[in-house]
Design an enzyme around this catalytic site. Structure first.
Site, PDB file in Angstrom:
ATOM      1  N   LYS A  39       1.196  -4.472  24.084  1.00 28.77           N
ATOM      2  CA  LYS A  39       0.756  -4.481  22.690  1.00 28.77           C
ATOM      3  C   LYS A  39      -0.056  -5.739  22.403  1.00 28.77           C
ATOM      4  O   LYS A  39      -1.116  -5.689  21.780  1.00 28.77           O
ATOM      5  CB  LYS A  39       1.981  -4.470  21.766  1.00 28.77           C
ATOM      6  CG  LYS A  39       2.126  -3.181  21.001  1.00 28.77           C
ATOM      7  CD  LYS A  39       3.364  -3.225  20.169  1.00 28.77           C
ATOM      8  CE  LYS A  39       3.070  -2.654  18.802  1.00 28.77           C
ATOM      9  NZ  LYS A  39       4.224  -2.626  17.942  1.00 28.77           N
ATOM     10  N   PHE A 272       4.489   9.508  -8.127  1.00 28.42           N
ATOM     11  CA  PHE A 272       5.629  10.011  -7.333  1.00 28.42           C
ATOM     12  C   PHE A 272       6.328  11.198  -7.992  1.00 28.42           C
ATOM     13  O   PHE A 272       7.528  11.367  -7.900  1.00 28.42           O
ATOM     14  CB  PHE A 272       6.608   8.875  -6.993  1.00 28.42           C
ATOM     15  CG  PHE A 272       6.137   8.129  -5.770  1.00 28.42           C
ATOM     16  CD1 PHE A 272       4.976   7.382  -5.819  1.00 28.42           C
ATOM     17  CD2 PHE A 272       6.808   8.216  -4.569  1.00 28.42           C
ATOM     18  CE1 PHE A 272       4.482   6.737  -4.698  1.00 28.42           C
ATOM     19  CE2 PHE A 272       6.323   7.578  -3.426  1.00 28.42           C
ATOM     20  CZ  PHE A 272       5.166   6.842  -3.504  1.00 28.42           C
ATOM     21  N   CYS A 283      10.099   4.939   6.272  1.00 25.33           N
ATOM     22  CA  CYS A 283      10.875   4.143   5.309  1.00 25.33           C
ATOM     23  C   CYS A 283      11.867   4.937   4.481  1.00 25.33           C
ATOM     24  O   CYS A 283      13.067   4.640   4.513  1.00 25.33           O
ATOM     25  CB  CYS A 283       9.920   3.401   4.385  1.00 25.33           C
ATOM     26  SG  CYS A 283       8.989   2.147   5.254  1.00 25.33           S
ATOM     27  N   LYS A 286      15.095   6.480   6.133  1.00 25.89           N
ATOM     28  CA  LYS A 286      15.930   5.409   6.697  1.00 25.89           C
ATOM     29  C   LYS A 286      16.521   4.536   5.575  1.00 25.89           C
ATOM     30  O   LYS A 286      17.702   4.183   5.607  1.00 25.89           O
ATOM     31  CB  LYS A 286      15.036   4.572   7.622  1.00 25.89           C
ATOM     32  CG  LYS A 286      15.603   3.292   8.118  1.00 25.89           C
ATOM     33  CD  LYS A 286      14.699   2.681   9.173  1.00 25.89           C
ATOM     34  CE  LYS A 286      13.504   1.951   8.600  1.00 25.89           C
ATOM     35  NZ  LYS A 286      13.733   0.592   8.145  1.00 25.89           N
TER      36      LYS A 286
HETATM   37  C1  UDX Z   1       6.895   3.898   1.217  1.00 25.59           C
HETATM   38  C2  UDX Z   1       6.842   3.109  -0.088  1.00 25.59           C
HETATM   39  O1  UDX Z   1       5.930   3.738  -1.004  1.00 25.59           O
HETATM   40  C3  UDX Z   1       6.432   1.673   0.170  1.00 25.59           C
HETATM   41  O2  UDX Z   1       6.483   0.919  -1.044  1.00 25.59           O
HETATM   42  C4  UDX Z   1       7.386   1.062   1.206  1.00 25.59           C
HETATM   43  O3  UDX Z   1       6.982  -0.255   1.533  1.00 25.59           O
HETATM   44  C5  UDX Z   1       7.411   1.908   2.469  1.00 25.59           C
HETATM   45  O4  UDX Z   1       7.757   3.257   2.140  1.00 25.59           O
HETATM   46  P1  UDX Z   1       5.114   5.077   2.817  1.00 25.59           P
HETATM   47  O5  UDX Z   1       6.276   5.496   3.674  1.00 25.59           O
HETATM   48  O6  UDX Z   1       3.895   4.543   3.469  1.00 25.59           O
HETATM   49  O7  UDX Z   1       5.575   3.986   1.738  1.00 25.59           O
HETATM   50  O8  UDX Z   1       4.665   6.393   2.030  1.00 25.59           O
HETATM   51  P2  UDX Z   1       4.607   6.928   0.534  1.00 25.59           P
HETATM   52  O9  UDX Z   1       3.201   7.035   0.122  1.00 25.59           O
HETATM   53  O10 UDX Z   1       5.524   6.215  -0.359  1.00 25.59           O
HETATM   54  O11 UDX Z   1       5.158   8.418   0.787  1.00 25.59           O
HETATM   55  C6  UDX Z   1       6.457   8.651   1.368  1.00 25.59           C
HETATM   56  C7  UDX Z   1       6.730  10.122   1.489  1.00 25.59           C
HETATM   57  O12 UDX Z   1       6.920  10.719   0.208  1.00 25.59           O
HETATM   58  C8  UDX Z   1       5.599  10.926   2.160  1.00 25.59           C
HETATM   59  O13 UDX Z   1       6.173  11.901   3.009  1.00 25.59           O
HETATM   60  C9  UDX Z   1       4.889  11.584   0.976  1.00 25.59           C
HETATM   61  O14 UDX Z   1       4.218  12.763   1.322  1.00 25.59           O
HETATM   62  C10 UDX Z   1       6.068  11.841   0.055  1.00 25.59           C
HETATM   63  N1  UDX Z   1       5.692  11.930  -1.384  1.00 25.59           N
HETATM   64  C11 UDX Z   1       5.200  10.830  -2.030  1.00 25.59           C
HETATM   65  C12 UDX Z   1       5.897  13.116  -2.068  1.00 25.59           C
HETATM   66  O15 UDX Z   1       6.354  14.117  -1.496  1.00 25.59           O
HETATM   67  N2  UDX Z   1       5.597  13.159  -3.405  1.00 25.59           N
HETATM   68  C13 UDX Z   1       5.105  12.094  -4.086  1.00 25.59           C
HETATM   69  O16 UDX Z   1       4.865  12.228  -5.298  1.00 25.59           O
HETATM   70  C14 UDX Z   1       4.897  10.899  -3.379  1.00 25.59           C
END
Ligand code: UDX
Length: 469
Positions: A39, A272, A283, A286
């Site tokens: 890496k 959201f 994230c 977990k």
């Molecule tokens: C998330 C948090 O948003 C971030 O603040 C943290 O640091 C890490 O975890 P991430 O995992 O990159 O970020 O993705 P995010 O955009 O939050 O989406 C997470 C999941 O939720 C995805 O599978 C997404 O498709 C889903 N989602 C998100 C929905 O199904 N509906 C929504 O309205 C928003």
């Protein structure tokens, strides 16, 4: 002019690598340490290893100058003032975060610690980790006054990680004394003081010199809880809207109208509230499990989190039933799949609900032709091509002669597909959309049977079945 600080970042995953190049972009001198030699060599050579906007440009600008990559944590510890721990905290079998990497790094730092350092937890960790890191370092013979442990959780999202880092909603610093808090304040001064946003080459985003981000100073334990509570709350919001969307389907209402009506309440907010096939990624699954486990250990009844997880698991099964009821039977059907990543604009497939659905469809005897703009290579490593699963060169090739097309990831490129071309390419113009990328009325006009999430199904305008439905 803010002063440049010598920073070490341990771990070159999403959080570590993004933090390293962003600290350099903010003017600091960074050493990014990883124990994976391959890496480190790849990063030194300019390969970002992950698909992330602005990362290639920043890596090109700073690699081997303001960001040096190495495997030697001892050297990094000796030459830096602040050491950010950004290693993985995977989920253990019980749902707890596995903190063995954090512990190993803390012990290794302790062995080279001879002058005052601030050790910063950047990885998502349960409350009390800060104290464990402190104890581990002390047990390795380091005097208490030679270091402080600070919690500085990261809230970046994949796909927009660099912009999120440089334009944060807030910067949380959990520190138990002024000396350590001051080091973190200095590190973030280019953002909180607004000087970064005055630069002509600053990465664009919502913060500005007039409205810079706020640094919130808390206790270390509060900072640790802020991270878990924020992610759990966002997951809860998604499960809530998914449950509401199921109710809308049963009542023949439209979840998008409902979400809009709810989101206009400033106490709820519009973000959201997109229903879908359940949340995934490295994230939310977990962190919800880890937060539930922390609550259990502290004797707190937080069953709400179990319900959040339950709804999330059911959402995938529900989508599978929709595909089944659209096609009558599944065995031997050919399904075009659009999307494998856990969300759009990323190549990450960790805990991707799309991958789970592909596996569920295959278990039902479907044959799959899948396409994803960025995640096919990673998917093929876990799900290699077989007579039952092929990867296509583009969306139209995935749709070619398929009995139905399913949308599993919200890539912007899917929403811009040529619907007439898709219609002609499919054997039957049936689309089951887990991400609500299209307008049901338009889909009906373009001759599709269109089944989406939380909205009434629509049928081809001239289809005789539509009149009956
Ligand atoms: C998330 C948090 O948003 C971030 O603040 C943290 O640091 C890490 O975890 P991430 O995992 O990159 O970020 O993705 P995010 O955009 O939050 O989406 C997470 C999941 O939720 C995805 O599978 C997404 O498709 C889903 N989602 C998100 C929905 O199904 N509906 C929504 O309205 C928003």
């Amino acid at each position: 002019m803010s002063k440049a600080i010598q920073i070490a970042v341990v771990g070159s995953g999403y959080v570590g690598l993004v933090a390293a190049v962003c600290f350099a972009e903010m003017g600091h001198d960074v050493i990014c340490v990883d124990n994976d030699e391959r890496k480190v060599a790849a990063l030194q050579g300019g390969d970002t290893l992950i698909h992330e906007s602005y990362l290639p440009e920043l890596l090109e600008r700073y690699r081997n100058t303001k960001v040096r990559f190495m495997t030697d944590l001892a050297e990094a510890t000796r030459s830096c003032e602040a050491i950010f721990i950004a290693v993985g905290t995977p989920q253990s079998e019980t749902g707890d975060a596995d903190l063995s990497y954090v512990e190993a790094v803390a012990c290794e730092i302790a062995r080279s610690l001879t002058t005052y350092k601030v050790i910063v937890e950047k990885s998502t960790v349960p409350v009390y980790t800060n104290e464990w890191i402190r104890r581990a370092i002390e047990r390795n013979g380091v005097a208490r006054e030679l270091f402080d442990v600070v919690s500085n959780p990261e809230f970046l999202r994949e796909g927009t990680a660099v912009a999120d880092f440089l334009h944060p909603d807030r910067i949380v610093v959990g520190a138990n004394n002024d000396r350590a808090a001051a080091v973190l304040s200095d590190i973030y001064a280019p953002l909180t003081g607004g000087s970064y946003y005055q630069r002509a080459d600053a990465i664009a985003g919502p913060c500005s010199a007039v409205e810079p981000p706020q640094l919130l100073l808390t206790s270390t334990k509060s900072a640790e809880i802020i991270k878990h509570a924020s992610n759990a709350f966002l997951a809860l919001k998604i499960s809530f809207i998914n449950a509401v969307s199921n109710l809308c389907e049963a009542a023949d209402a439209n979840v998008e109208q409902v979400a809009k009506g709810m989101g206009l309440d400033s106490r709820i907010g519009p973000k959201f509230l997109r229903p879908g096939i359940g949340y995934g990624g490295s994230c939310f699954p977990k962190d919800v499990a880890a937060f539930r486990s922390v609550a259990e250990q502290l004797g707190i009844d937080f069953n709400l989190l179990t319900e959040v997880e339950k709804i999330n698991a059911q959402q995938k099964k529900r989508f599978l039933s929709k595909v089944r009821s659209a096609l009558w039977t599944l065995r031997g059907k050919r399904i075009g799949v659009l999307g494998l990543a856990f969300k759009g604009e990323t190549d990450d497939i960790r805990e991707s609900p799309a991958i789970e659905l592909v596996q569920m469809l295959m278990a039902e005897g479907c044959s799959i032709v899948a396409y994803d703009p960025a995640a096919m290579k990673r998917t093929a490593e876990v799900l290699p091509e077989s007579p039952q699963l092929r990867y296509a060169l583009d969306s139209y090739a995935a749709a070619d002669d398929a009995d139905a097309l399913v949308i599993l990831t919200d890539w912007a490129e899917f929403a811009a597909l040529d619907l007439d071309r898709l219609n002609k390419t499919l054997r039957y113009p049936i689309m089951i959309d887990g991400r609500n990328l299209f307008d049901p009325q338009i889909m009906a006009e373009r001759g599709f049977t269109y089944i989406s999430t939380g909205r009434p199904a629509t049928y081809p305008v001239r289809d005789p079945l539509a009149a009956e439905a």
